[in-house]
Write a protein that holds these residues in place. Structure first.
Motif, PDB file in Angstrom:
ATOM      1  N   TYR A   1      -3.690  13.962   5.132  1.00 55.10           N
ATOM      2  CA  TYR A   1      -4.081  12.685   5.722  1.00 55.10           C
ATOM      3  C   TYR A   1      -3.133  11.589   5.242  1.00 55.10           C
ATOM      4  N   ARG A   2      -3.020  10.551   6.060  1.00 55.26           N
ATOM      5  CA  ARG A   2      -2.178   9.408   5.710  1.00 55.26           C
ATOM      6  C   ARG A   2      -2.957   8.448   4.827  1.00 55.26           C
ATOM      7  N   ALA A   3      -2.259   7.900   3.855  1.00 54.70           N
ATOM      8  CA  ALA A   3      -2.870   6.900   2.985  1.00 54.70           C
ATOM      9  C   ALA A   3      -1.793   5.934   2.517  1.00 54.70           C
ATOM     10  N   LEU A   4      -2.189   4.691   2.308  1.00 53.07           N
ATOM     11  CA  LEU A   4      -1.309   3.690   1.718  1.00 53.07           C
ATOM     12  C   LEU A   4      -1.581   3.690   0.223  1.00 53.07           C
ATOM     13  N   VAL A   5      -0.593   4.075  -0.560  1.00 47.91           N
ATOM     14  CA  VAL A   5      -0.791   4.269  -2.002  1.00 47.91           C
ATOM     15  C   VAL A   5       0.009   3.230  -2.780  1.00 47.91           C
ATOM     16  N   LYS A   6      -0.641   2.640  -3.751  1.00 50.59           N
ATOM     17  CA  LYS A   6       0.024   1.724  -4.692  1.00 50.59           C
ATOM     18  C   LYS A   6       0.081   2.467  -6.032  1.00 50.59           C
ATOM     19  N   ARG A   7       1.286   2.952  -6.377  1.00 50.06           N
ATOM     20  CA  ARG A   7       1.420   3.820  -7.553  1.00 50.06           C
ATOM     21  C   ARG A   7       1.328   3.062  -8.872  1.00 50.06           C
ATOM     22  N   SER A   8       1.806   1.841  -8.905  1.00 59.11           N
ATOM     23  CA  SER A   8       1.739   1.010 -10.115  1.00 59.11           C
ATOM     24  C   SER A   8       1.758  -0.440  -9.684  1.00 59.11           C
ATOM     25  N   ALA A   9       1.500  -1.331 -10.620  1.00 57.73           N
ATOM     26  CA  ALA A   9       1.505  -2.753 -10.289  1.00 57.73           C
ATOM     27  C   ALA A   9       2.875  -3.202  -9.798  1.00 57.73           C
ATOM     28  N   ALA A  10       3.932  -2.584 -10.328  1.00 56.16           N
ATOM     29  CA  ALA A  10       5.292  -3.004  -9.983  1.00 56.16           C
ATOM     30  C   ALA A  10       5.818  -2.339  -8.712  1.00 56.16           C
ATOM     31  N   ASP A  11       5.338  -1.125  -8.405  1.00 52.74           N
ATOM     32  CA  ASP A  11       5.850  -0.401  -7.241  1.00 52.74           C
ATOM     33  C   ASP A  11       5.264  -0.950  -5.944  1.00 52.74           C
ATOM     34  N   PRO A  12       6.047  -1.004  -4.879  1.00 55.11           N
ATOM     35  CA  PRO A  12       5.498  -1.439  -3.583  1.00 55.11           C
ATOM     36  C   PRO A  12       4.567  -0.367  -3.030  1.00 55.11           C
ATOM     37  N   PRO A  13       3.578  -0.760  -2.232  1.00 54.18           N
ATOM     38  CA  PRO A  13       2.714   0.249  -1.599  1.00 54.18           C
ATOM     39  C   PRO A  13       3.499   1.028  -0.558  1.00 54.18           C
ATOM     40  N   ASN A  14       3.238   2.324  -0.468  1.00 52.85           N
ATOM     41  CA  ASN A  14       3.951   3.182   0.473  1.00 52.85           C
ATOM     42  C   ASN A  14       2.981   4.083   1.209  1.00 52.85           C
ATOM     43  N   LEU A  15       3.287   4.344   2.482  1.00 52.01           N
ATOM     44  CA  LEU A  15       2.522   5.330   3.238  1.00 52.01           C
ATOM     45  C   LEU A  15       2.890   6.725   2.750  1.00 52.01           C
ATOM     46  N   GLU A  16       1.872   7.532   2.419  1.00 56.82           N
ATOM     47  CA  GLU A  16       2.110   8.881   1.917  1.00 56.82           C
ATOM     48  C   GLU A  16       1.239   9.873   2.672  1.00 56.82           C
ATOM     49  N   ASP A  17       1.683  11.126   2.659  1.00 56.93           N
ATOM     50  CA  ASP A  17       0.936  12.223   3.256  1.00 56.93           C
ATOM     51  C   ASP A  17       0.278  12.983   2.112  1.00 56.93           C
ATOM     52  N   LEU A  18      -1.056  12.917   2.018  1.00 55.76           N
ATOM     53  CA  LEU A  18      -1.780  13.504   0.896  1.00 55.76           C
ATOM     54  C   LEU A  18      -2.575  14.722   1.334  1.00 55.76           C
ATOM     55  N   GLU A  19      -2.845  15.613   0.380  1.00 54.80           N
ATOM     56  CA  GLU A  19      -3.665  16.791   0.654  1.00 54.80           C
ATOM     57  C   GLU A  19      -5.130  16.449   0.471  1.00 54.80           C
ATOM     58  N   LEU A  20      -5.916  16.759   1.495  1.00 50.39           N
ATOM     59  CA  LEU A  20      -7.334  16.413   1.465  1.00 50.39           C
ATOM     60  C   LEU A  20      -8.057  17.103   0.306  1.00 50.39           C
ATOM     61  N   GLU A  21      -7.679  18.340   0.012  1.00 52.14           N
ATOM     62  CA  GLU A  21      -8.359  19.089  -1.042  1.00 52.14           C
ATOM     63  C   GLU A  21      -8.173  18.455  -2.420  1.00 52.14           C
ATOM     64  N   THR A  22      -7.101  17.703  -2.596  1.00 49.24           N
ATOM     65  CA  THR A  22      -6.832  17.127  -3.918  1.00 49.24           C
ATOM     66  C   THR A  22      -7.173  15.635  -3.986  1.00 49.24           C
ATOM     67  N   ALA A  23      -7.770  15.093  -2.920  1.00 45.07           N
ATOM     68  CA  ALA A  23      -8.157  13.679  -2.946  1.00 45.07           C
ATOM     69  C   ALA A  23      -9.158  13.452  -4.072  1.00 45.07           C
ATOM     70  N   PRO A  24      -8.882  12.520  -4.991  1.00 41.34           N
ATOM     71  CA  PRO A  24      -9.763  12.338  -6.141  1.00 41.34           C
ATOM     72  C   PRO A  24     -11.120  11.789  -5.741  1.00 41.34           C
TER      73      PRO A  24
END
Length: 346
Positions: free
Chosen positions: A19-42
Protein backbone atom coordinates in the motif's frame (compact mmCIF):
# COMPACT_ATOMS: atom_id res chain seq x y z
CA UNK A 1 -7.73 -14.95 -21.80
CA UNK A 2 -6.18 -17.20 -19.14
CA UNK A 3 -2.96 -15.18 -19.20
CA UNK A 4 -4.89 -11.92 -18.71
CA UNK A 5 -6.81 -13.42 -15.77
CA UNK A 6 -3.60 -14.68 -14.19
CA UNK A 7 -1.95 -11.28 -14.59
CA UNK A 8 -5.00 -9.59 -13.06
CA UNK A 9 -4.96 -12.00 -10.11
CA UNK A 10 -1.25 -11.39 -9.51
CA UNK A 11 -1.81 -7.63 -9.64
CA UNK A 12 -4.71 -7.84 -7.16
CA UNK A 13 -2.66 -9.99 -4.80
CA UNK A 14 0.22 -7.53 -4.98
CA UNK A 15 -2.14 -4.64 -4.25
CA UNK A 16 -3.44 -6.46 -1.17
CA UNK A 17 0.10 -6.99 0.13
CA UNK A 18 1.36 -3.46 -0.53
CA UNK A 19 0.00 0.00 0.00
CA UNK A 20 1.03 3.61 -0.55
CA UNK A 21 1.85 5.75 2.43
CA UNK A 22 3.41 9.15 3.05
CA UNK A 23 6.21 8.49 5.54
CA UNK A 24 8.17 11.00 7.60
CA UNK A 25 11.31 9.10 8.62
CA UNK A 26 12.77 11.77 10.93
CA UNK A 27 12.19 15.38 11.87
CA UNK A 28 14.88 16.46 9.40
CA UNK A 29 13.95 14.19 6.47
CA UNK A 30 11.26 15.33 4.01
CA UNK A 31 8.11 13.19 3.83
CA UNK A 32 8.17 10.71 0.96
CA UNK A 33 5.64 8.46 -0.72
CA UNK A 34 6.62 4.84 -0.07
CA UNK A 35 5.34 1.40 -1.01
CA UNK A 36 4.89 -0.57 2.24
CA UNK A 37 4.04 -4.19 2.98
CA UNK A 38 0.65 -4.57 4.61
CA UNK A 39 1.79 -7.54 6.71
CA UNK A 40 4.49 -5.45 8.38
CA UNK A 41 2.40 -2.33 9.03
CA UNK A 42 2.97 -1.54 12.73
CA UNK A 43 0.06 -1.78 15.12
CA UNK A 44 -0.49 1.07 17.60
CA UNK A 45 1.15 0.35 20.98
CA UNK A 46 -2.12 -0.24 22.85
CA UNK A 47 -2.37 -4.02 22.83
CA UNK A 48 -4.21 -6.29 20.44
CA UNK A 49 -7.51 -4.38 20.20
CA UNK A 50 -6.70 -2.68 16.88
CA UNK A 51 -8.77 -2.60 13.72
CA UNK A 52 -7.39 -2.70 10.17
CA UNK A 53 -8.97 -0.05 7.97
CA UNK A 54 -8.93 0.73 4.28
CA UNK A 55 -8.60 4.51 4.30
CA UNK A 56 -10.78 6.48 1.89
CA UNK A 57 -10.02 10.04 2.93
CA UNK A 58 -7.89 11.99 5.36
CA UNK A 59 -7.50 15.76 5.66
CA UNK A 60 -4.84 18.37 6.26
CA UNK A 61 -4.86 20.13 9.63
CA UNK A 62 -2.56 22.58 11.38
CA UNK A 63 -1.09 19.78 13.51
CA UNK A 64 -0.40 17.76 10.35
CA UNK A 65 1.62 20.70 9.07
CA UNK A 66 3.69 20.64 12.26
CA UNK A 67 4.37 16.90 11.91
CA UNK A 68 5.21 17.16 8.20
CA UNK A 69 7.69 20.00 8.77
CA UNK A 70 9.33 18.28 11.76
CA UNK A 71 8.28 20.70 14.49
CA UNK A 72 9.80 19.70 17.79
CA UNK A 73 7.80 17.68 20.30
CA UNK A 74 4.77 17.01 18.07
CA UNK A 75 5.46 13.49 16.75
CA UNK A 76 7.59 10.41 17.30
CA UNK A 77 9.42 9.51 14.09
CA UNK A 78 9.30 7.55 11.88
CA UNK A 79 5.57 8.02 11.41
CA UNK A 80 2.86 8.16 8.77
CA UNK A 81 1.23 11.57 9.40
CA UNK A 82 -2.50 12.31 9.16
CA UNK A 83 -4.30 13.00 12.44
CA UNK A 84 -7.68 11.92 11.12
CA UNK A 85 -9.16 9.50 8.64
CA UNK A 86 -12.38 8.09 7.26
CA UNK A 87 -12.44 4.51 6.08
CA UNK A 88 -13.90 1.03 6.23
CA UNK A 89 -13.14 -1.76 8.69
CA UNK A 90 -11.75 -4.70 6.67
CA UNK A 91 -10.96 -7.11 9.53
CA UNK A 92 -13.02 -7.87 12.60
CA UNK A 93 -11.27 -6.79 15.80
CA UNK A 94 -12.16 -6.81 19.52
CA UNK A 95 -14.28 -3.80 20.56
CA UNK A 96 -14.28 -2.40 17.00
CA UNK A 97 -17.31 -1.91 14.74
CA UNK A 98 -17.83 -5.03 12.56
CA UNK A 99 -16.15 -5.64 9.23
CA UNK A 100 -17.61 -3.41 6.52
CA UNK A 101 -18.49 -0.56 8.90
CA UNK A 102 -17.77 3.03 7.86
CA UNK A 103 -15.81 4.72 10.61
CA UNK A 104 -13.93 7.89 11.44
CA UNK A 105 -11.01 8.56 13.73
CA UNK A 106 -10.24 12.17 14.65
CA UNK A 107 -8.71 11.63 18.07
CA UNK A 108 -6.01 9.70 19.92
CA UNK A 109 -2.39 9.81 18.76
CA UNK A 110 -3.10 9.12 15.10
CA UNK A 111 -0.41 10.63 12.88
CA UNK A 112 1.84 11.50 15.85
CA UNK A 113 2.95 8.44 17.79
CA UNK A 114 0.72 6.03 15.82
CA UNK A 115 0.76 5.77 12.02
CA UNK A 116 -2.02 7.94 10.65
CA UNK A 117 -4.35 8.60 7.76
CA UNK A 118 -1.90 9.42 4.96
CA UNK A 119 -1.89 5.79 3.84
CA UNK A 120 -4.20 3.45 1.96
CA UNK A 121 -4.38 1.16 5.00
CA UNK A 122 -4.08 1.93 8.71
CA UNK A 123 -4.32 0.05 11.99
CA UNK A 124 -6.22 2.03 14.62
CA UNK A 125 -7.00 1.29 18.30
CA UNK A 126 -10.59 0.05 18.42
CA UNK A 127 -11.55 2.49 21.19
CA UNK A 128 -10.60 5.46 19.00
CA UNK A 129 -13.07 4.60 16.22
CA UNK A 130 -16.51 6.15 15.82
CA UNK A 131 -19.22 4.58 13.66
CA UNK A 132 -20.42 7.19 11.17
CA UNK A 133 -24.14 8.01 10.82
CA UNK A 134 -25.63 6.41 7.68
CA UNK A 135 -26.68 9.81 6.36
CA UNK A 136 -23.17 11.29 6.56
CA UNK A 137 -21.11 10.27 3.51
CA UNK A 138 -17.35 9.63 3.62
CA UNK A 139 -16.35 12.85 1.86
CA UNK A 140 -18.43 15.07 4.17
CA UNK A 141 -17.05 13.28 7.22
CA UNK A 142 -13.50 13.83 5.97
CA UNK A 143 -14.21 17.48 5.17
CA UNK A 144 -15.40 17.84 8.76
CA UNK A 145 -12.33 16.01 10.08
CA UNK A 146 -10.59 17.03 13.29
CA UNK A 147 -11.26 20.71 12.59
CA UNK A 148 -15.03 20.40 12.25
CA UNK A 149 -15.17 17.92 15.12
CA UNK A 150 -13.34 20.45 17.32
CA UNK A 151 -15.58 23.30 16.17
CA UNK A 152 -18.68 21.36 17.16
CA UNK A 153 -17.07 20.39 20.46
CA UNK A 154 -16.58 24.10 21.18
CA UNK A 155 -20.23 24.83 20.43
CA UNK A 156 -21.46 21.94 22.59
CA UNK A 157 -19.21 23.11 25.45
CA UNK A 158 -20.66 26.61 25.16
CA UNK A 159 -24.17 25.16 25.21
CA UNK A 160 -23.68 22.64 28.02
CA UNK A 161 -21.34 24.54 30.32
CA UNK A 162 -21.35 28.14 29.15
CA UNK A 163 -25.00 29.10 28.91
CA UNK A 164 -25.34 29.41 25.11
CA UNK A 165 -28.85 28.39 24.05
CA UNK A 166 -31.24 28.91 21.14
CA UNK A 167 -31.62 32.58 22.06
CA UNK A 168 -29.70 34.51 19.38
CA UNK A 169 -26.38 35.67 20.85
CA UNK A 170 -23.30 37.43 19.54
CA UNK A 171 -20.36 35.02 19.25
CA UNK A 172 -16.78 35.90 18.33
CA UNK A 173 -14.68 33.35 16.42
CA UNK A 174 -10.90 33.86 16.22
CA UNK A 175 -8.78 32.29 13.48
CA UNK A 176 -12.02 32.32 11.51
CA UNK A 177 -10.55 31.60 8.06
CA UNK A 178 -8.84 28.41 9.24
CA UNK A 179 -10.27 24.90 9.44
CA UNK A 180 -11.78 25.04 12.95
CA UNK A 181 -12.76 28.69 12.68
CA UNK A 182 -14.50 28.48 9.32
CA UNK A 183 -16.64 25.55 10.43
CA UNK A 184 -17.43 27.26 13.74
CA UNK A 185 -18.65 30.31 11.80
CA UNK A 186 -20.85 28.12 9.58
CA UNK A 187 -22.34 26.11 12.44
CA UNK A 188 -23.00 29.08 14.73
CA UNK A 189 -24.57 31.18 11.97
CA UNK A 190 -26.80 28.25 11.01
CA UNK A 191 -28.09 28.21 14.61
CA UNK A 192 -29.15 31.84 14.28
CA UNK A 193 -26.32 33.50 16.21
CA UNK A 194 -24.62 36.73 15.15
CA UNK A 195 -21.01 35.81 14.36
CA UNK A 196 -18.06 38.19 14.50
CA UNK A 197 -15.20 36.60 12.56
CA UNK A 198 -11.64 37.57 13.45
CA UNK A 199 -8.81 36.82 11.03
CA UNK A 200 -5.28 38.07 10.47
CA UNK A 201 -6.27 38.11 6.77
CA UNK A 202 -9.49 40.03 7.29
CA UNK A 203 -9.28 42.14 4.12
CA UNK A 204 -8.71 39.23 1.75
CA UNK A 205 -11.04 36.81 3.56
CA UNK A 206 -13.98 39.12 4.27
CA UNK A 207 -16.13 37.97 1.33
CA UNK A 208 -15.41 34.32 2.12
CA UNK A 209 -16.29 34.68 5.81
CA UNK A 210 -19.46 36.63 5.05
CA UNK A 211 -20.45 33.80 2.73
CA UNK A 212 -20.04 31.36 5.61
CA UNK A 213 -22.49 33.41 7.66
CA UNK A 214 -20.39 35.98 9.51
CA UNK A 215 -22.16 39.26 10.24
CA UNK A 216 -18.93 41.20 10.64
CA UNK A 217 -15.23 40.56 9.94
CA UNK A 218 -12.45 42.11 12.03
CA UNK A 219 -8.67 41.81 12.00
CA UNK A 220 -6.38 39.92 14.34
CA UNK A 221 -7.07 40.67 17.99
CA UNK A 222 -4.20 42.24 19.93
CA UNK A 223 -3.43 42.01 23.64
CA UNK A 224 -6.13 43.77 25.71
CA UNK A 225 -5.31 47.31 26.83
CA UNK A 226 -6.85 46.62 30.24
CA UNK A 227 -8.06 43.53 32.13
CA UNK A 228 -11.74 44.40 31.60
CA UNK A 229 -12.65 46.28 28.46
CA UNK A 230 -15.92 47.28 26.86
CA UNK A 231 -18.16 44.26 26.19
CA UNK A 232 -18.30 43.34 22.49
CA UNK A 233 -19.85 39.86 22.46
CA UNK A 234 -21.63 37.27 24.60
CA UNK A 235 -19.50 34.19 23.84
CA UNK A 236 -16.36 33.28 21.92
CA UNK A 237 -14.69 30.36 20.19
CA UNK A 238 -10.93 30.91 20.32
CA UNK A 239 -8.86 28.82 17.90
CA UNK A 240 -5.48 30.53 18.31
CA UNK A 241 -4.61 31.17 21.98
CA UNK A 242 -2.16 33.84 23.16
CA UNK A 243 -3.12 37.53 23.03
CA UNK A 244 -6.35 36.92 21.06
CA UNK A 245 -7.58 34.62 23.83
CA UNK A 246 -6.74 37.23 26.46
CA UNK A 247 -8.63 39.77 24.34
CA UNK A 248 -11.66 37.43 24.25
CA UNK A 249 -11.70 37.19 28.02
CA UNK A 250 -11.48 40.96 28.51
CA UNK A 251 -14.34 41.72 26.09
CA UNK A 252 -16.73 38.85 26.90
CA UNK A 253 -20.06 39.79 28.48
CA UNK A 254 -21.24 38.99 31.98
CA UNK A 255 -21.90 35.27 32.60
CA UNK A 256 -20.55 34.52 29.14
CA UNK A 257 -17.98 31.91 28.16
CA UNK A 258 -14.98 31.37 25.92
CA UNK A 259 -14.24 27.93 24.44
CA UNK A 260 -10.48 27.59 23.82
CA UNK A 261 -9.10 24.94 21.47
CA UNK A 262 -5.88 26.16 19.82
CA UNK A 263 -2.42 27.70 20.19
CA UNK A 264 -1.48 28.86 16.68
CA UNK A 265 -0.78 32.38 18.02
CA UNK A 266 0.85 31.24 21.26
CA UNK A 267 0.61 28.74 24.06
CA UNK A 268 0.97 31.53 26.62
CA UNK A 269 -1.97 33.34 28.21
CA UNK A 270 -1.46 36.72 29.86
CA UNK A 271 -4.62 37.68 31.69
CA UNK A 272 -5.95 38.44 35.18
CA UNK A 273 -8.64 36.99 37.41
CA UNK A 274 -10.95 39.98 36.83
CA UNK A 275 -12.97 38.58 33.89
CA UNK A 276 -13.72 35.54 36.04
CA UNK A 277 -14.53 37.20 39.36
CA UNK A 278 -16.13 40.47 38.19
CA UNK A 279 -18.08 39.28 35.14
CA UNK A 280 -18.34 35.58 35.84
CA UNK A 281 -16.77 34.71 32.48
CA UNK A 282 -16.07 30.99 32.06
CA UNK A 283 -13.01 29.67 30.21
CA UNK A 284 -13.80 26.24 28.74
CA UNK A 285 -10.95 24.05 27.58
CA UNK A 286 -11.77 21.80 24.61
CA UNK A 287 -9.81 18.56 24.21
CA UNK A 288 -10.24 16.86 20.84
CA UNK A 289 -7.46 14.31 21.45
CA UNK A 290 -9.02 12.19 24.19
CA UNK A 291 -12.77 12.85 24.35
CA UNK A 292 -14.89 9.98 25.73
CA UNK A 293 -16.88 7.84 23.32
CA UNK A 294 -20.19 9.38 24.46
CA UNK A 295 -18.93 12.85 23.55
CA UNK A 296 -17.60 11.69 20.17
CA UNK A 297 -20.95 10.14 19.29
CA UNK A 298 -22.82 13.28 20.35
CA UNK A 299 -20.53 15.47 18.23
CA UNK A 300 -20.98 13.36 15.08
CA UNK A 301 -24.75 13.16 15.55
CA UNK A 302 -24.99 16.93 15.91
CA UNK A 303 -22.72 17.49 12.90
CA UNK A 304 -24.90 15.18 10.84
CA UNK A 305 -27.93 17.26 11.83
CA UNK A 306 -26.49 20.78 11.50
CA UNK A 307 -24.05 20.62 8.57
CA UNK A 308 -24.84 22.48 5.38
CA UNK A 309 -23.40 19.88 2.98
CA UNK A 310 -23.40 22.17 -0.04
CA UNK A 311 -21.58 24.97 1.78
CA UNK A 312 -19.10 22.51 3.26
CA UNK A 313 -18.28 21.09 -0.17
CA UNK A 314 -17.97 24.55 -1.68
CA UNK A 315 -15.40 25.56 0.96
CA UNK A 316 -13.35 22.35 0.77
CA UNK A 317 -10.33 21.69 -1.47
CA UNK A 318 -9.46 18.11 -2.45
CA UNK A 319 -5.86 17.05 -3.11
CA UNK A 320 -4.12 13.72 -3.82
CA UNK A 321 -1.72 12.18 -1.32
CA UNK A 322 1.31 13.29 -3.35
CA UNK A 323 0.38 16.98 -2.92
CA UNK A 324 0.25 16.92 0.89
CA UNK A 325 3.89 18.03 1.52
CA UNK A 326 3.45 20.98 -0.85
CA UNK A 327 0.43 22.28 1.08
CA UNK A 328 1.89 21.69 4.57
CA UNK A 329 3.83 24.97 4.63
CA UNK A 330 0.76 26.86 3.42
CA UNK A 331 -1.38 25.71 6.34
CA UNK A 332 1.30 26.73 8.87
CA UNK A 333 1.61 30.16 7.25
CA UNK A 334 -2.14 30.71 7.31
CA UNK A 335 -2.51 30.56 3.54
CA UNK A 336 -5.08 27.75 3.53
CA UNK A 337 -8.75 28.68 3.39
CA UNK A 338 -11.37 26.32 4.81
CA UNK A 339 -10.80 22.57 4.67
CA UNK A 340 -8.39 20.40 2.68
CA UNK A 341 -9.40 16.76 2.06
CA UNK A 342 -6.78 14.19 1.05
CA UNK A 343 -8.19 11.63 -1.39
CA UNK A 344 -6.36 8.31 -0.99
CA UNK A 345 -7.83 6.96 -4.24
CA UNK A 346 -6.47 9.85 -6.34
Amino acid sequence: MLLRRAASAIKAAKQRRHYRALVKRSAADPPNLEDLELETAPAPPKGDATALLRVRYSSLNYKDGLVLTGSRGVAKYPVVPGINLVGTVIQDAPFAPPKGSRVACVNGQLGQTNDGGYAEFCRVPSQDLTLLPDSLDDFAAAAVGTAGFTAMQCILHLERYGGLDDTPSTVLVTGAAGGVGSLAVQLLAARGHTVIASSSRAAEEEAYLMRLGASRVVGRLEAPSKPLDRVRFDYAVDCVGGDPLAHCLSRCGARGAVAACGNAASGDLRTTVFPFILRGVRLLGVDSVNPPAEERNAVWERLDRDLDRDLLEATTTTIPLADVPRVADDILEGRVRGRVVVDLAA
